[in-house]
Design an enzyme around this catalytic site. Structure first.
Site, PDB file in Angstrom:
ATOM      1  N   CYS A  42      17.729  43.053  -5.924  1.00 44.08           N
ATOM      2  CA  CYS A  42      16.310  43.381  -6.048  1.00 44.08           C
ATOM      3  C   CYS A  42      16.099  44.400  -7.173  1.00 44.08           C
ATOM      4  O   CYS A  42      17.055  44.897  -7.790  1.00 44.08           O
ATOM      5  CB  CYS A  42      15.785  43.944  -4.722  1.00 44.08           C
ATOM      6  SG  CYS A  42      16.639  45.452  -4.190  1.00 44.08           S
ATOM      7  N   ASP A  57       2.083  14.726 -30.438  1.00 45.66           N
ATOM      8  CA  ASP A  57       2.462  14.271 -31.770  1.00 45.66           C
ATOM      9  C   ASP A  57       2.873  12.799 -31.650  1.00 45.66           C
ATOM     10  O   ASP A  57       3.343  12.365 -30.599  1.00 45.66           O
ATOM     11  CB  ASP A  57       3.625  15.117 -32.279  1.00 45.66           C
ATOM     12  CG  ASP A  57       4.175  14.604 -33.590  1.00 45.66           C
ATOM     13  OD1 ASP A  57       3.381  14.358 -34.507  1.00 45.66           O
ATOM     14  OD2 ASP A  57       5.405  14.425 -33.686  1.00 45.66           O
TER      15      ASP A  57
END
Length: 708
Positions: A16, A398
């Site tokens: 943590c 594209d």
């Protein structure tokens, strides 16, 4: 010039942000350490040091001394078995002592005995989170959830309710003990990636074959991959042919046939034939290593909502403590209420209002989503981009290399007919002559003709006197005749040959977005070869799925209007823009953003870099093994597969849905507990139980994103 060295070490017990802060504090003044980055989500520490002042062994020893034992190699540490985990053992001891205190109290023992048992239960249960609370208060100057819990437990005990204080410490210690196992679960995706590559490789050393650790492979080494084995690192096949299952890296479902000269990636699976592969990237720099590093870094990058919740929590926790103090003090002072009653309500309120489930609801979900995406060949570079993907309204694509393969292919070969109605050559003749001439050229269209002839088993004819005709084609002598391969304009404008009879075929093919190449002599035409950059197999289906999901799909291309129109019509985009320079694509992305909102741009990550950067989310297509594509975009699709884009958008939507559910649940539970606490309806154990249950529910809900 000062030289520094960077090393990355996986360590145990790093679960943590608190553990990360402890490492930062402990390593801060270490001699020779230049920079330190801690990755708690990955249990990794990145250290940059001056080798003239310290060594990796010294750094490892210091980490071990701080309580974070280093691992050997690239191995994510596993949590100890529960019966060997100090947090679990302390939590169990707390529960046993709590039970003993309750039993001896029920048996009528002297008050001192259950008090001692309850006090020991409080100390053992609160040891780890209490220490975290005090360190955070002293070193970080922050009031966290752990401090709220510690104060509540201690105050309850001092008020003559030791059983309730011990109950709080025991229940909260369970969540502390489970924290490491929850983090281990979210690391499963990275661990699975690490397990893809073998630990050793069979390397050729002269006439011998020697097994060496994968980490010892050097660029230029040649290693052998037998059928059924994983490929040790990125390389180029020099001997052998086989199908390679690239699903672990690219997510492609069908194995890809590989020949000498083709690239293979670390972690992919050789299916049938033996291969000899020359190393092009070491184990620390191969595709799998780069993916792992990207995922680890992405998991540390927080989304906007997560950052907001953390900022909110940093202010909210002190406010809860202040409110609790006021609840305990003001009613007795202002309304002559019972001090004991309101002090207990204040304690219950502090526990009930603790935002633990709220704070954990977003990161646990984001980390699981990022890991799951990586396993499926979709690399998202941080929580921000997961959130942005969920907001997308328009998908811009594209054309070349995204909707199409980016590789011209022959689609048609037509024979022309003489005035007598005969065909002077066969299809094989025309292909063989065209391939014989075009194999001297490096033009993409020339390569397409040569490759098509090879695929049709047509041998190129022998030619002489090859001559390139810039902008038009090429010519050569074939069996004494001068033969030309080039555009219709070459024959009509330069050679003044009447091509009216074949104009209808030429116009039809060009209207389909194809480039027409004419084969013939100065006297007559022999045939037409049509070439086009073909659409990807699943492009139409993927675009249809995007429409079903509610997205507007736009195609942007630098190709000409006619070719763009043919492709747009075939795949079914909503609109298209042709003849665009890179700056024009940027302008179109800006215009679409103004009209519709959030826009995703999908391209190859190199030529489309400006448009990718301008879009809300830039997505690089087919990024496996491509450094530039991996670095350019916010999201990298490892395979040349538009269905991965659909998956990425679905993943982001699912993530946002789970986050919203968790936030709603957390807020509802906190609200209900707070109201019950103020009203005096809930006791301290009920508040703690409600708090812990909501936390575990939120964790379980977030971990749903680990399902692919």
């Amino acid at each position: 010039m000062e030289t520094t060295v960077q090393t990355e070490i996986y360590v145990r017990n790093l679960d943590c942000e608190h553990d990360a802060a402890a490492i930062q504090r402990g390593m801060k003044d270490l001699n020779g350490l230049v920079d330190l980055i801690v990755y708690p989500k990955s249990a990794k520490v990145s250290l940059t040091f001056d080798p003239s002042e310290t060594t990796p062994d010294v750094l490892r020893d210091k980490l071990d001394e701080l309580g974070f034992p280093p691992q050997t190699g690239r191995v994510i540490p596993e949590q100890p078995k529960p019966w060997k985990n100090p947090k679990v053992l302390m939590s169990v001891a707390s529960g046993v002592l709590l039970l003993v205190g309750w039993l001896v109290g029920q048996a009528g023992a002297a008050e001192l005995i259950p008090l001692v048992a309850y006090s020991l239960s409080l100390i053992t249960g609160g040891y780890f989170f209490g220490r975290e609370a005090l360190e955070e208060l002293i070193f970080e100057r922050e009031i966290g959830i752990e401090l709220l819990m510690l104060i509540a437990a201690v105050v309850a005990t001092l008020m003559g309710e030791p059983a309730e204080g011990a109950m709080l410490a025991f229940l909260y210690s369970i969540s502390e003990a489970a924290e490491g196992y929850t983090e281990e679960k979210t690391r499963s995706a990275i661990k699975a990636l690490m397990d893809l590559t073998p630990k050793v490789a069979l390397v050729k050393r002269g006439e011998r074959e020697v097994e060496v650790p994968v980490e010892d492979l050097q660029i230029g080494d040649v290693f052998i991959v037998k059928p059924g084995q994983s490929i040790a690192t990125d390389g180029e096949i020099i001997i052998g042919q086989s199908s390679v299952n690239q699903a672990p890296v690219t997510g492609e479902s069908v194995p890809v046939v590989k020949h000498p000269g083709d690239t293979v990636y670390a972690g992919t699976l050789n299916v049938e034939g033996a291969l000899e592969v020359q190393v092009t990237k070491t184990a620390s720099d191969n595709t799998i290593a780069r993916i792992i590093k990207m995922v680890e870094e992405a998991q540390e990058r927080k989304g906007q909502s997560q950052r907001f919740i953390e900022r909110f929590g940093a202010r909210y926790s002190p406010l809860v403590l202040l409110t609790g103090v006021l609840m305990a003090v003001l009613p007795p002072l202002l309304f002559a209420a019972s001090f004991d009653t309101w002090l207990m309500r204040a304690v219950v309120f502090i526990v009930a209002a603790a935002p633990c489930a709220l704070v954990i609801s977003i990161p646990i979900t984001l980390v699981a989503s990022l890991g799951t995406g990586a396993r499926k060949g979709v690399l998202i570079k941080g929580g921000t981009y997961v959130e942005e993907l969920a907001k997308i309204k328009v998908v811009t694509l594209d054309k070349t290399g995204t909707i199409t393969r980016g590789k011209p292919e022959v689609t048609d070969t037509l024979l022309t007919t003489s005035e007598q109605g005969t065909q002077p050559h066969t299809v094989q003749d025309v292909l063989g002559i065209a391939a014989g001439i075009e194999r001297r050229s490096e033009h993409p269209l020339a390569r397409a003709i040569v490759q098509h002839a090879e695929a049709q088993a047509v041998a190129p004819v022998e030619i002489a006197d090859f001559q390139a005709l810039p902008g038009a084609g090429a010519s050569a002598r074939v069996d004494g005749d001068t033969v030309m391969v080039g555009s219709p304009a070459l024959f009509q404008d330069r050679l003044q040959i009447d091509i009216t009879a074949w104009q209808e075929d030429i116009v039809r093919l060009q209207s389909e977005g194809k480039t027409v190449v004419v084969v013939g002599t100065k006297e007559t035409l022999w045939g037409l070869i049509a070439i086009r950059d073909t659409v990807r197999n699943n492009a139409r289906q993927a675009i249809a799925e995007l429409h079903q999901m509610g997205y507007r799909v736009v195609m942007l291309t630098g190709d000409n209007e006619r070719a763009a129109q043919a492709i747009a019509r075939e795949v079914g985009v909503d609109e298209f823009y042709a003849d665009l320079k890179p700056e024009d694509k940027v302008a179109q992305v800006q215009a679409l953003t103004r009209r519709h909102g959030h826009v995703a741009m999908v391209g190859d990550g190199v030529n489309d870099a400006p448009a990718l950067a301008e879009a809300s989310v830039g997505v690089a297509m087919g990024a496996a093994g491509t450094d530039v594509a991996l670095e350019t975009a916010d999201v990298a699709l490892m395979a040349d597969d538009l269905s991965k884009l659909v998956y990425a958008l679905n993943l982001a939507r699912r993530n946002q849905s789970v986050v919203n559910q968790n936030l709603a649940l957390s807020t509802l539970v906190i609200g209900a507990l707070v109201v019950g606490a103020i009203a005096g309806v809930f006791s301290l154990p009920v508040a703690v139980l409600g708090h812990e249950i909501s936390e575990f529910v939120v964790i379980g809900s977030g971990l749903r994103m680990l399902r692919a």
